[in-house]
Design a protein around this motif. Structure first.
Motif, PDB file in Angstrom:
ATOM      1  N   ALA A  37       0.843  -1.205   0.000  1.00  0.00           N
ATOM      2  CA  ALA A  37       0.000   0.000   0.000  1.00  0.00           C
ATOM      3  C   ALA A  37       0.872   1.247   0.000  1.00  0.00           C
ATOM      4  CB  ALA A  37      -0.933  -0.009   1.215  1.00  0.00           C
ATOM      5  N   ALA A  38       1.950   1.230   0.769  1.00  0.00           N
ATOM      6  CA  ALA A  38       2.875   2.369   0.792  1.00  0.00           C
ATOM      7  C   ALA A  38       3.524   2.550  -0.577  1.00  0.00           C
ATOM      8  CB  ALA A  38       3.935   2.167   1.870  1.00  0.00           C
ATOM      9  N   MET A  39       3.875   1.459  -1.233  1.00  0.00           N
ATOM     10  CA  MET A  39       4.469   1.549  -2.578  1.00  0.00           C
ATOM     11  C   MET A  39       3.484   2.188  -3.552  1.00  0.00           C
ATOM     12  SD  MET A  39       6.531  -2.089  -2.854  1.00  0.00           S
ATOM     13  CE  MET A  39       7.099  -1.841  -4.539  1.00  0.00           C
ATOM     14  N   VAL A  40       2.208   1.828  -3.454  1.00  0.00           N
ATOM     15  CA  VAL A  40       1.185   2.423  -4.326  1.00  0.00           C
ATOM     16  C   VAL A  40       1.122   3.924  -4.080  1.00  0.00           C
ATOM     17  CG1 VAL A  40      -1.293   2.571  -4.780  1.00  0.00           C
ATOM     18  CG2 VAL A  40      -0.205   0.328  -4.574  1.00  0.00           C
ATOM     19  N   ARG A  41       1.098   4.321  -2.810  1.00  0.00           N
ATOM     20  CA  ARG A  41       1.011   5.747  -2.472  1.00  0.00           C
ATOM     21  C   ARG A  41       2.229   6.518  -2.963  1.00  0.00           C
ATOM     22  NH1 ARG A  41      -0.991   3.226   2.357  1.00  0.00           N
ATOM     23  NH2 ARG A  41      -3.252   3.443   2.390  1.00  0.00           N
ATOM     24  N   THR A  58      -1.766  -9.576  -9.284  1.00  0.00           N
ATOM     25  CA  THR A  58      -1.713  -8.197  -8.800  1.00  0.00           C
ATOM     26  C   THR A  58      -3.109  -7.675  -8.464  1.00  0.00           C
ATOM     27  OG1 THR A  58       0.217  -7.843 -10.209  1.00  0.00           O
ATOM     28  CG2 THR A  58      -0.864  -5.882  -9.321  1.00  0.00           C
ATOM     29  N   ARG A  59      -4.071  -7.918  -9.340  1.00  0.00           N
ATOM     30  CA  ARG A  59      -5.434  -7.411  -9.141  1.00  0.00           C
ATOM     31  C   ARG A  59      -6.025  -7.911  -7.822  1.00  0.00           C
ATOM     32  NH1 ARG A  59      -8.755  -5.698 -13.237  1.00  0.00           N
ATOM     33  NH2 ARG A  59      -7.323  -6.716 -14.642  1.00  0.00           N
ATOM     34  N   SER A  60      -5.885  -9.197  -7.540  1.00  0.00           N
ATOM     35  CA  SER A  60      -6.474  -9.726  -6.306  1.00  0.00           C
ATOM     36  C   SER A  60      -5.739  -9.211  -5.068  1.00  0.00           C
ATOM     37  CB  SER A  60      -6.514 -11.257  -6.320  1.00  0.00           C
ATOM     38  OG  SER A  60      -5.209 -11.782  -6.339  1.00  0.00           O
ATOM     39  N   VAL A  61      -4.438  -8.982  -5.160  1.00  0.00           N
ATOM     40  CA  VAL A  61      -3.684  -8.442  -4.023  1.00  0.00           C
ATOM     41  C   VAL A  61      -4.076  -6.981  -3.778  1.00  0.00           C
ATOM     42  CG1 VAL A  61      -1.370  -7.837  -3.194  1.00  0.00           C
ATOM     43  CG2 VAL A  61      -1.770 -10.080  -4.233  1.00  0.00           C
ATOM     44  N   LEU A  62      -4.236  -6.204  -4.834  1.00  0.00           N
ATOM     45  CA  LEU A  62      -4.676  -4.816  -4.681  1.00  0.00           C
ATOM     46  C   LEU A  62      -6.081  -4.764  -4.079  1.00  0.00           C
ATOM     47  CD1 LEU A  62      -3.342  -3.252  -8.003  1.00  0.00           C
ATOM     48  CD2 LEU A  62      -2.446  -2.894  -5.690  1.00  0.00           C
ATOM     49  N   THR A  63      -6.938  -5.680  -4.513  1.00  0.00           N
ATOM     50  CA  THR A  63      -8.288  -5.758  -3.956  1.00  0.00           C
ATOM     51  C   THR A  63      -8.228  -6.099  -2.469  1.00  0.00           C
ATOM     52  OG1 THR A  63      -9.141  -6.465  -6.104  1.00  0.00           O
ATOM     53  CG2 THR A  63     -10.547  -6.862  -4.196  1.00  0.00           C
ATOM     54  N   ILE A  65      -5.819  -5.278  -0.428  1.00  0.00           N
ATOM     55  CA  ILE A  65      -5.378  -4.057   0.255  1.00  0.00           C
ATOM     56  C   ILE A  65      -6.579  -3.139   0.486  1.00  0.00           C
ATOM     57  CG2 ILE A  65      -4.013  -1.947   0.009  1.00  0.00           C
ATOM     58  CD1 ILE A  65      -1.909  -3.691  -1.483  1.00  0.00           C
ATOM     59  N   ILE A  66      -7.432  -2.999  -0.518  1.00  0.00           N
ATOM     60  CA  ILE A  66      -8.635  -2.165  -0.379  1.00  0.00           C
ATOM     61  C   ILE A  66      -9.533  -2.741   0.703  1.00  0.00           C
ATOM     62  CG2 ILE A  66     -10.756  -1.424  -1.531  1.00  0.00           C
ATOM     63  CD1 ILE A  66      -9.067  -1.256  -4.138  1.00  0.00           C
ATOM     64  N   MET A  67      -9.723  -4.047   0.708  1.00  0.00           N
ATOM     65  CA  MET A  67     -10.570  -4.695   1.718  1.00  0.00           C
ATOM     66  C   MET A  67     -10.015  -4.440   3.119  1.00  0.00           C
ATOM     67  SD  MET A  67     -13.100  -6.175   0.192  1.00  0.00           S
ATOM     68  CE  MET A  67     -13.639  -7.294   1.453  1.00  0.00           C
ATOM     69  N   ASP A  68      -8.697  -4.535   3.277  1.00  0.00           N
ATOM     70  CA  ASP A  68      -8.080  -4.290   4.584  1.00  0.00           C
ATOM     71  C   ASP A  68      -8.285  -2.844   5.022  1.00  0.00           C
ATOM     72  OD1 ASP A  68      -7.272  -6.916   4.575  1.00  0.00           O
ATOM     73  OD2 ASP A  68      -5.129  -6.488   4.299  1.00  0.00           O
ATOM     74  N   GLU A  69      -8.120  -1.898   4.108  1.00  0.00           N
ATOM     75  CA  GLU A  69      -8.323  -0.480   4.429  1.00  0.00           C
ATOM     76  C   GLU A  69      -9.778  -0.232   4.826  1.00  0.00           C
ATOM     77  OE1 GLU A  69      -6.132   1.981   4.726  1.00  0.00           O
ATOM     78  OE2 GLU A  69      -4.420   0.811   4.030  1.00  0.00           O
ATOM     79  N   GLU A  70     -10.705  -0.806   4.099  1.00  0.00           N
ATOM     80  CA  GLU A  70     -12.123  -0.651   4.410  1.00  0.00           C
ATOM     81  C   GLU A  70     -12.440  -1.260   5.783  1.00  0.00           C
ATOM     82  OE1 GLU A  70     -14.924   0.657   2.478  1.00  0.00           O
ATOM     83  OE2 GLU A  70     -13.366   1.634   1.300  1.00  0.00           O
ATOM     84  N   ALA A  71     -11.838  -2.400   6.093  1.00  0.00           N
ATOM     85  CA  ALA A  71     -12.080  -3.057   7.377  1.00  0.00           C
ATOM     86  C   ALA A  71     -11.525  -2.241   8.541  1.00  0.00           C
ATOM     87  CB  ALA A  71     -11.461  -4.455   7.383  1.00  0.00           C
ATOM     88  N   ARG A  72     -10.477  -1.454   8.294  1.00  0.00           N
ATOM     89  CA  ARG A  72      -9.874  -0.615   9.334  1.00  0.00           C
ATOM     90  C   ARG A  72     -10.668   0.665   9.570  1.00  0.00           C
ATOM     91  NH1 ARG A  72      -4.225  -0.862   6.659  1.00  0.00           N
ATOM     92  NH2 ARG A  72      -3.561  -2.922   7.300  1.00  0.00           N
ATOM     93  N   GLY A  73     -11.729   0.850   8.795  1.00  0.00           N
ATOM     94  CA  GLY A  73     -12.529   2.053   8.965  1.00  0.00           C
ATOM     95  C   GLY A  73     -12.152   3.161   7.998  1.00  0.00           C
ATOM     96  N   GLN A  74     -11.250   2.918   7.091  1.00  0.00           N
ATOM     97  CA  GLN A  74     -10.849   3.903   6.087  1.00  0.00           C
ATOM     98  C   GLN A  74     -11.774   3.785   4.874  1.00  0.00           C
ATOM     99  OE1 GLN A  74      -8.334   6.074   6.604  1.00  0.00           O
ATOM    100  NE2 GLN A  74      -7.968   5.176   8.603  1.00  0.00           N
ATOM    101  N   THR A  75     -13.069   3.912   5.109  1.00  0.00           N
ATOM    102  CA  THR A  75     -14.037   3.645   4.060  1.00  0.00           C
ATOM    103  C   THR A  75     -14.052   4.747   3.000  1.00  0.00           C
ATOM    104  OG1 THR A  75     -15.782   4.657   5.358  1.00  0.00           O
ATOM    105  CG2 THR A  75     -15.527   2.290   5.567  1.00  0.00           C
ATOM    106  N   MET A  76     -13.986   4.335   1.766  1.00  0.00           N
ATOM    107  CA  MET A  76     -14.098   5.237   0.620  1.00  0.00           C
ATOM    108  C   MET A  76     -15.123   4.730  -0.380  1.00  0.00           C
ATOM    109  SD  MET A  76     -10.451   6.911  -0.436  1.00  0.00           S
ATOM    110  CE  MET A  76     -10.013   5.591  -1.502  1.00  0.00           C
TER     111      MET A  76
END
Length: 180
Positions: A37-41, A58-63, A65-76
């Protein structure tokens, strides 16, 4: 398949092993999804390959990362958006959705960059900087008008207060610039 990062392509190859560990071939070290995620940023390009099959995942790993961010409350991702996206699978327009979403995100990113540049310009010598300076001068004049007289306030202390306020303004301006 992407080239090895050591040949100058700039794409870092990440190997994902059966034990779900991720191996960065550029740094020869194991990493986490947070590292990716830091590399993407940072704008770093990478490709994740299944270590056993060399399949691009790559697509499933990026997905993930999004799922983990959403689960942490970083909802977008609003629920209605997710429902609409799911409904598009199997639709006759499905092939157009990826290009549309990518173009929309590119436009959003450009607008975001223009906004940041405008904000930087506003606080570094532009018309807003002059307005802020005048407002500060008016505030100082108003504050001095309400100061009680004859309480042993030295002439130098007003200059000290002004210097302190200017330092605070400079600190706030540098914080704003860092946000941009």
């Amino acid at each position: 398949m992407a080239k090895n990062p050591r040949d100058g392509s700039g794409v870092v190859i990440i190997k994902k092993y059966a034990n779900r560990r991720l191996y960065n071939t550029e740094t020869s070290s194991y990493i986490t999804l947070d590292h990716l995620a830091a590399m993407v940023r940072e704008g770093r390009q990478f490709q994740v390959l299944d270590a056993r099959t060399d399949e691009d995942i790559t697509r499933s790993v990026l997905t993930q990362i999004i799922m983990d961010e959403e689960a942490r409350g970083q909802t977008m991702l609003p629920v209605n958006f997710l429902r609409q996206l799911i409904a598009m699978y199997g639709d006759s327009m499905q092939a157009m959705v990826p290009q549309y979403l990518e173009a929309s995100m590119d436009a959003f990113r450009r607008n975001q960059q223009q906004f940041h540049k405008a904000m930087e310009g506003a606080f570094s010598g532009g018309p807003f900087a002059e307005i802020a300076k005048r407002n500060m001068e008016m505030f100082e004049a108003a504050a001095s008008a309400f100061k009680p007289k004859g309480l042993g306030v030295e002439a130098g202390s007003k200059d000290d207060e002004i210097a302190a306020l200017k330092a605070q303004m400079a600190e706030l301006q540098s914080k704003i610039e860092k946000l941009g």
